[in-house]
Write a protein that holds these residues in place. Structure first.
Motif, PDB file in Angstrom:
ATOM      1  N   PHE A 115     104.232 114.722 110.272  1.00 18.25           N
ATOM      2  CA  PHE A 115     103.890 116.182 110.695  1.00 18.25           C
ATOM      3  C   PHE A 115     103.034 116.937 109.337  1.00 18.25           C
ATOM      4  O   PHE A 115     103.148 116.715 108.263  1.00 18.25           O
ATOM      5  CB  PHE A 115     105.232 116.934 110.941  1.00 18.25           C
ATOM      6  N   CYS A 116     102.172 117.742 109.728  1.00 21.57           N
ATOM      7  CA  CYS A 116     101.385 118.479 108.838  1.00 21.57           C
ATOM      8  C   CYS A 116     101.535 119.986 109.173  1.00 21.57           C
ATOM      9  O   CYS A 116     101.555 120.192 110.552  1.00 21.57           O
ATOM     10  CB  CYS A 116      99.917 118.158 108.599  1.00 21.57           C
ATOM     11  N   PRO A 117     101.477 120.985 108.372  1.00 21.82           N
ATOM     12  CA  PRO A 117     101.087 122.336 108.854  1.00 21.82           C
ATOM     13  C   PRO A 117     100.125 122.610 109.704  1.00 21.82           C
ATOM     14  O   PRO A 117     100.155 123.300 110.763  1.00 21.82           O
ATOM     15  CB  PRO A 117     101.226 123.304 107.460  1.00 21.82           C
ATOM     16  N   THR A 118      98.793 122.037 109.319  1.00 21.08           N
ATOM     17  CA  THR A 118      97.535 122.052 110.222  1.00 21.08           C
ATOM     18  C   THR A 118      96.871 120.999 110.015  1.00 21.08           C
ATOM     19  O   THR A 118      97.184 120.107 109.063  1.00 21.08           O
ATOM     20  CB  THR A 118      96.626 123.219 109.951  1.00 21.08           C
ATOM     21  N   ARG A 119      95.678 120.543 110.695  1.00 22.75           N
ATOM     22  CA  ARG A 119      95.363 119.240 110.755  1.00 22.75           C
ATOM     23  C   ARG A 119      93.947 119.567 109.866  1.00 22.75           C
ATOM     24  O   ARG A 119      93.044 120.196 110.305  1.00 22.75           O
ATOM     25  CB  ARG A 119      95.132 118.670 111.871  1.00 22.75           C
ATOM     26  N   CYS A 120      93.687 118.713 108.840  1.00 21.22           N
ATOM     27  CA  CYS A 120      92.427 118.694 108.104  1.00 21.22           C
ATOM     28  C   CYS A 120      91.337 118.194 108.520  1.00 21.22           C
ATOM     29  O   CYS A 120      91.560 116.955 109.310  1.00 21.22           O
ATOM     30  CB  CYS A 120      92.600 118.212 106.376  1.00 21.22           C
ATOM     31  N   ALA A 121      90.059 118.562 108.595  1.00 18.76           N
ATOM     32  CA  ALA A 121      89.216 118.156 109.422  1.00 18.76           C
ATOM     33  C   ALA A 121      88.679 116.483 109.030  1.00 18.76           C
ATOM     34  O   ALA A 121      88.181 116.000 110.050  1.00 18.76           O
ATOM     35  CB  ALA A 121      87.719 118.778 109.229  1.00 18.76           C
ATOM     36  N   TYR A 122      88.958 116.164 107.870  1.00 20.27           N
ATOM     37  CA  TYR A 122      88.578 114.809 107.565  1.00 20.27           C
ATOM     38  C   TYR A 122      89.739 113.828 107.696  1.00 20.27           C
ATOM     39  O   TYR A 122      89.440 112.587 107.330  1.00 20.27           O
ATOM     40  CB  TYR A 122      88.158 114.596 105.921  1.00 20.27           C
ATOM     41  N   CYS A 123      90.843 114.089 108.013  1.00 26.61           N
ATOM     42  CA  CYS A 123      91.929 113.325 108.110  1.00 26.61           C
ATOM     43  C   CYS A 123      91.918 112.103 109.100  1.00 26.61           C
ATOM     44  O   CYS A 123      91.615 112.036 110.048  1.00 26.61           O
ATOM     45  CB  CYS A 123      93.174 114.308 108.556  1.00 26.61           C
ATOM     46  N   SER A 124      92.089 110.999 108.562  1.00 28.22           N
ATOM     47  CA  SER A 124      92.113 109.861 109.458  1.00 28.22           C
ATOM     48  C   SER A 124      93.476 109.204 109.651  1.00 28.22           C
ATOM     49  O   SER A 124      93.802 108.301 110.259  1.00 28.22           O
ATOM     50  CB  SER A 124      91.221 108.674 108.769  1.00 28.22           C
ATOM     51  N   PHE A 125      94.669 110.075 109.012  1.00 29.56           N
ATOM     52  CA  PHE A 125      95.970 109.716 109.321  1.00 29.56           C
ATOM     53  C   PHE A 125      96.308 110.291 110.563  1.00 29.56           C
ATOM     54  O   PHE A 125      95.855 111.147 111.229  1.00 29.56           O
ATOM     55  CB  PHE A 125      97.076 110.154 108.354  1.00 29.56           C
ATOM     56  N   ILE A 126      97.535 109.540 111.154  1.00 32.94           N
ATOM     57  CA  ILE A 126      98.290 109.892 112.459  1.00 32.94           C
ATOM     58  C   ILE A 126      98.969 111.036 111.964  1.00 32.94           C
ATOM     59  O   ILE A 126     100.246 110.512 111.552  1.00 32.94           O
ATOM     60  CB  ILE A 126      98.643 108.942 113.420  1.00 32.94           C
ATOM     61  N   SER A 127      98.737 112.095 112.336  1.00 32.50           N
ATOM     62  CA  SER A 127      99.617 113.280 111.774  1.00 32.50           C
ATOM     63  C   SER A 127      99.522 114.225 112.708  1.00 32.50           C
ATOM     64  O   SER A 127      98.416 114.679 113.211  1.00 32.50           O
ATOM     65  CB  SER A 127      99.367 113.770 110.386  1.00 32.50           C
ATOM     66  N   GLN A 128     100.661 114.834 113.179  1.00 32.03           N
ATOM     67  CA  GLN A 128     100.626 116.098 114.175  1.00 32.03           C
ATOM     68  C   GLN A 128     100.802 117.443 113.658  1.00 32.03           C
ATOM     69  O   GLN A 128     101.578 117.481 112.642  1.00 32.03           O
ATOM     70  CB  GLN A 128     101.946 115.747 115.177  1.00 32.03           C
ATOM     71  N   GLY A 130     103.370 110.676 104.332  1.00 33.31           N
ATOM     72  CA  GLY A 130     103.270 111.385 105.468  1.00 33.31           C
ATOM     73  C   GLY A 130     101.623 110.965 105.841  1.00 33.31           C
ATOM     74  O   GLY A 130     101.224 110.267 105.527  1.00 33.31           O
ATOM     75  N   GLY A 131     101.331 112.352 106.716  1.00 32.04           N
ATOM     76  CA  GLY A 131     101.643 113.408 106.892  1.00 32.04           C
ATOM     77  C   GLY A 131     101.897 114.326 105.762  1.00 32.04           C
ATOM     78  O   GLY A 131     101.677 113.921 104.598  1.00 32.04           O
ATOM     79  N   THR A 132     102.896 115.322 105.864  1.00 32.07           N
ATOM     80  CA  THR A 132     103.392 116.082 104.808  1.00 32.07           C
ATOM     81  C   THR A 132     104.868 116.364 104.923  1.00 32.07           C
ATOM     82  O   THR A 132     105.282 117.213 105.524  1.00 32.07           O
ATOM     83  CB  THR A 132     102.457 117.615 104.618  1.00 32.07           C
ATOM     84  N   PRO A 133     105.580 115.502 104.177  1.00 29.66           N
ATOM     85  CA  PRO A 133     107.127 115.543 104.255  1.00 29.66           C
ATOM     86  C   PRO A 133     107.600 117.075 104.025  1.00 29.66           C
ATOM     87  O   PRO A 133     108.494 117.408 104.657  1.00 29.66           O
ATOM     88  CB  PRO A 133     107.376 114.633 103.062  1.00 29.66           C
ATOM     89  N   GLY A 163     102.149 116.946  98.954  1.00 31.24           N
ATOM     90  CA  GLY A 163     101.118 116.768  99.654  1.00 31.24           C
ATOM     91  C   GLY A 163     100.473 118.457  99.813  1.00 31.24           C
ATOM     92  O   GLY A 163      99.784 118.920  98.648  1.00 31.24           O
ATOM     93  N   ARG A 164     100.371 118.993 100.887  1.00 29.10           N
ATOM     94  CA  ARG A 164      99.858 120.240 101.077  1.00 29.10           C
ATOM     95  C   ARG A 164     100.622 121.553 100.168  1.00 29.10           C
ATOM     96  O   ARG A 164     101.824 121.729 100.545  1.00 29.10           O
ATOM     97  CB  ARG A 164      99.756 120.548 102.351  1.00 29.10           C
ATOM     98  N   PRO A 165      99.736 121.960  99.328  1.00 29.16           N
ATOM     99  CA  PRO A 165     100.491 122.972  98.397  1.00 29.16           C
ATOM    100  C   PRO A 165     101.014 124.151  99.187  1.00 29.16           C
ATOM    101  O   PRO A 165     101.977 124.904  98.695  1.00 29.16           O
ATOM    102  CB  PRO A 165      99.507 123.507  97.250  1.00 29.16           C
ATOM    103  N   GLY A 184      88.131 121.904 106.300  1.00 31.87           N
ATOM    104  CA  GLY A 184      89.449 122.357 107.249  1.00 31.87           C
ATOM    105  C   GLY A 184      90.721 122.190 106.377  1.00 31.87           C
ATOM    106  O   GLY A 184      91.541 121.964 107.273  1.00 31.87           O
ATOM    107  N   ARG A 185      90.825 122.521 105.251  1.00 31.99           N
ATOM    108  CA  ARG A 185      92.298 122.373 104.696  1.00 31.99           C
ATOM    109  C   ARG A 185      92.683 123.548 104.242  1.00 31.99           C
ATOM    110  O   ARG A 185      92.087 124.332 103.239  1.00 31.99           O
ATOM    111  CB  ARG A 185      91.813 121.482 103.369  1.00 31.99           C
ATOM    112  N   ARG A 186      93.625 123.910 104.965  1.00 29.84           N
ATOM    113  CA  ARG A 186      93.780 125.509 104.981  1.00 29.84           C
ATOM    114  C   ARG A 186      94.687 125.931 103.993  1.00 29.84           C
ATOM    115  O   ARG A 186      96.003 126.454 104.036  1.00 29.84           O
ATOM    116  CB  ARG A 186      94.517 125.999 106.331  1.00 29.84           C
TER     117      ARG A 186
HETATM  118  S1  SF4 Z   1      97.703 117.127 104.941  1.00 30.81           S
HETATM  119 FE1  SF4 Z   1      97.175 114.975 104.587  1.00 30.81          FE
HETATM  120  S2  SF4 Z   1      98.147 113.936 106.210  1.00 30.81           S
HETATM  121 FE2  SF4 Z   1      97.975 116.306 106.805  1.00 30.81          FE
HETATM  122  S3  SF4 Z   1      96.270 116.517 108.106  1.00 30.81           S
HETATM  123 FE3  SF4 Z   1      95.600 117.174 106.052  1.00 30.81          FE
HETATM  124  S4  SF4 Z   1      94.844 115.062 105.279  1.00 30.81           S
HETATM  125 FE4  SF4 Z   1      95.736 114.495 106.875  1.00 30.81          FE
END
Ligand code: SF4
Length: 481
Positions: free
Chosen positions: A159-172, A213-216, A248-250, A285-287
């Motif tokens: 799981f992530c707070p929002t999805r970054c535009a370049y992300c290739s991971f499977i994260s919701q 993750g994702g972003t634990p 991960g995401r600060p 797209g990294r918020r």
């Molecule tokens: S924080 Fe990392 S895993 Fe989550 S959407 Fe962004 S790049 Fe993908």
């Protein structure tokens, strides 16, 4: 790009080499396909001749055409790919830093085959041979200290707070996945119990834990504390020498979450800026902002974390060598003990909107490479050593991802998983267990489902696959008797 093959079946490697030289031209391997106007192509063939075989490559970049031949006594992959590599190098003027290597684990190959083969057969450039050699020495102790029954535990939080535009991971992103989090965590606990049972029955010894993750840290402080407690209660951890959580995401960090992790015995975290330019963060797209990164490091230091990793990416849209150098200086001033420098996967960069257009190896061959070379020299000067390295098939500038660490702060989990030198048992969506035969170089993978939804609805199968680990270890053991 159109690739044709006659008289051989070396498709996989030929395709990968074509991608290295023409990263933005999807490779088509189709019988009887018609070439589009200006489309690059490579015709490859092997014909029987008197006393041997004639290898031929005829290739074009869409404008110029070049043809070369070679002979060999038998039909083999290497002479074919070597000829193709030579023709494409001459045609494009591009000399790939990793030479003919298109695989993901160059350091593993270096360990198995040695530096002479690395340089002379696979034509790896001097700078990358030196980098890989440094990685090999930096990880020697960690690899030599591994015992046959050691393993690492990976726990995935997709799981992530929002999805970054370049992300290739499977994260919701949380807007869509909020309801799934609690059921997911409940089932994750069950899988952890099953993994601990299987590892216990096999007599395996846990030496490191990595929650990724994702972003634990999308989870709440209470959920993080409960997950860490579950791991500590379920697995024997007396030999566990590191416990890492990818923050991960600060923008997910709070003092409560960091304190929960610290109290749970987590010793290492990651806070990933990717870039310290707010404009570039917006492009991808990294918020979050650069200020969030500075604040995140401030909080983590206040709570008492010493081992902090920061991920950076070279080749981001809208970034420049000067911008990347500035990012690196700002990150160094935050005192991380680990810095991981990634190359943007080309597939994603091509999809991102940029003022300058796509990052093509041909259009801007030097940009990502300059940034990476700067990172190598600056981090070396700052006292960091490269300690793990891996590649992906489509990276900006055909480069690599490298983890750098100050002396004594390397993350062993990264070495064991990226270099495939030790067993990793993975729990959670997207997890891939890598079971290393302790008596040979064989490695077996066991996949979990990628998406949280599948993980929840097909959990019984996940548990069955965990049980299957016992059978795989049995097969390893039978081979030595
Ligand atoms: S924080 Fe990392 S895993 Fe989550 S959407 Fe962004 S790049 Fe993908």
């Amino acid at each position: 790009m159109l690739l044709t093959m006659t008289g051989h079946s070396c498709r996989f490697e030929c395709e990968n080499l074509c991608r290295v030289f023409f990263p933005y031209s999807p490779v088509r391997v189709e019988d009887g396909a018609v070439l589009a106007p200006g489309e690059p192509f490579a015709d490859t063939s092997i014909d029987k001749t008197e006393g041997g075989f004639l290898y031929t490559v005829r290739a074009s970049d869409g404008q110029r055409e070049l043809s070369r031949t070679a002979t060999a006594p038998i039909v083999e992959e290497y002479p074919m790919t070597r000829l193709l590599f030579d023709v494409l190098t001459e045609l494009t003027g591009v000399r790939p830093a990793w030479g003919m290597l298109t695989g993901v684990h160059p350091v593993k190959l270096l360990r198995q085959r040695g530096m002479d083969e690395f340089r002379e057969k696979w034509l790896v450039s001097e700078s990358r041979a030196e980098l890989a050699g440094r990685v090999l020495s930096a990880q020697r102790q960690a690899v030599e200290e591994l015992l046959p029954h050691d393993y690492s535990l990976y726990v995935g939080i997709p799981f992530c707070p929002t999805r970054c535009a370049y992300c290739s991971f499977i994260s919701q992103d949380m807007a869509h996945a909020k309801k799934a989090v609690e059921p997911y965590l409940e089932l994750l606990n069950i899988e952890l119990e099953r993994a601990a049972k299987v590892a216990g029955e096999l007599g395996l010894r846990l030496i490191s834990v990595y929650i990724g993750g994702g972003t634990p840290t999308t989870l709440s402080a209470g959920q993080l504390a409960a997950l860490c407690k579950k791991i500590r209660e379920t697995f024997p951890i007396e030999h566990c020498r590191e416990f890492t959580v990818e923050a991960g995401r600060p923008d997910t960090l709070t003092i409560e979450k960091l304190m929960a992790l610290k109290e749970a015995g987590v010793g290492r975290i990651s806070i990933n800026p990717q870039t310290m330019s707010d404009k570039v963060l917006e492009n991808i797209g990294r918020r979050h902002t650069a200020r969030d990164v500075i604040d995140g490091f401030g909080l983590a230091h206040k709570v008492g974390f010493r081992d902090i990793n920061a991920d950076l990416i070279v080749g981001l849209p809208g970034d420049s060598p000067e911008g990347f150098a500035d990012t690196l200086e700002q990150v160094l001033s935050l005192s991380p003990t680990n810095i991981t420098v990634h190359s943007l996967a080309i597939k994603r960069s091509a999809e991102l909107v940029t003022d300058e257009g796509a990052l093509s190896l041909h259009k801007r061959p030097e940009t990502a490479a300059h940034m990476m070379d700067h990172a190598i020299s600056r981090l070396t000067k700052a006292g960091f050593e490269p300690y793990y390295l891996y590649r992906q098939t489509r990276m900006a500038g055909n480069l690599e991802n490298t983890g750098w660490a100050l002396p004594g702060s390397a993350c062993r989990y990264n070495i064991y998983t990226m270099d495939e030198s030790g067993t990793v048992i993975a729990c959670g969506a997207g997890g891939v267990s890598k079971l290393k035969d302790p008596y040979s170089s064989d490695l077996k993978r066991v996949f979990n489902f990628k998406y949280p939804f599948e993980y929840i609805s097909r959990h019984r199968e996940i548990l069955e696959r965990k049980d299957g680990i016992k059978e795989i270890y049995e097969q390893f053991r039978q081979r030595i008797y």
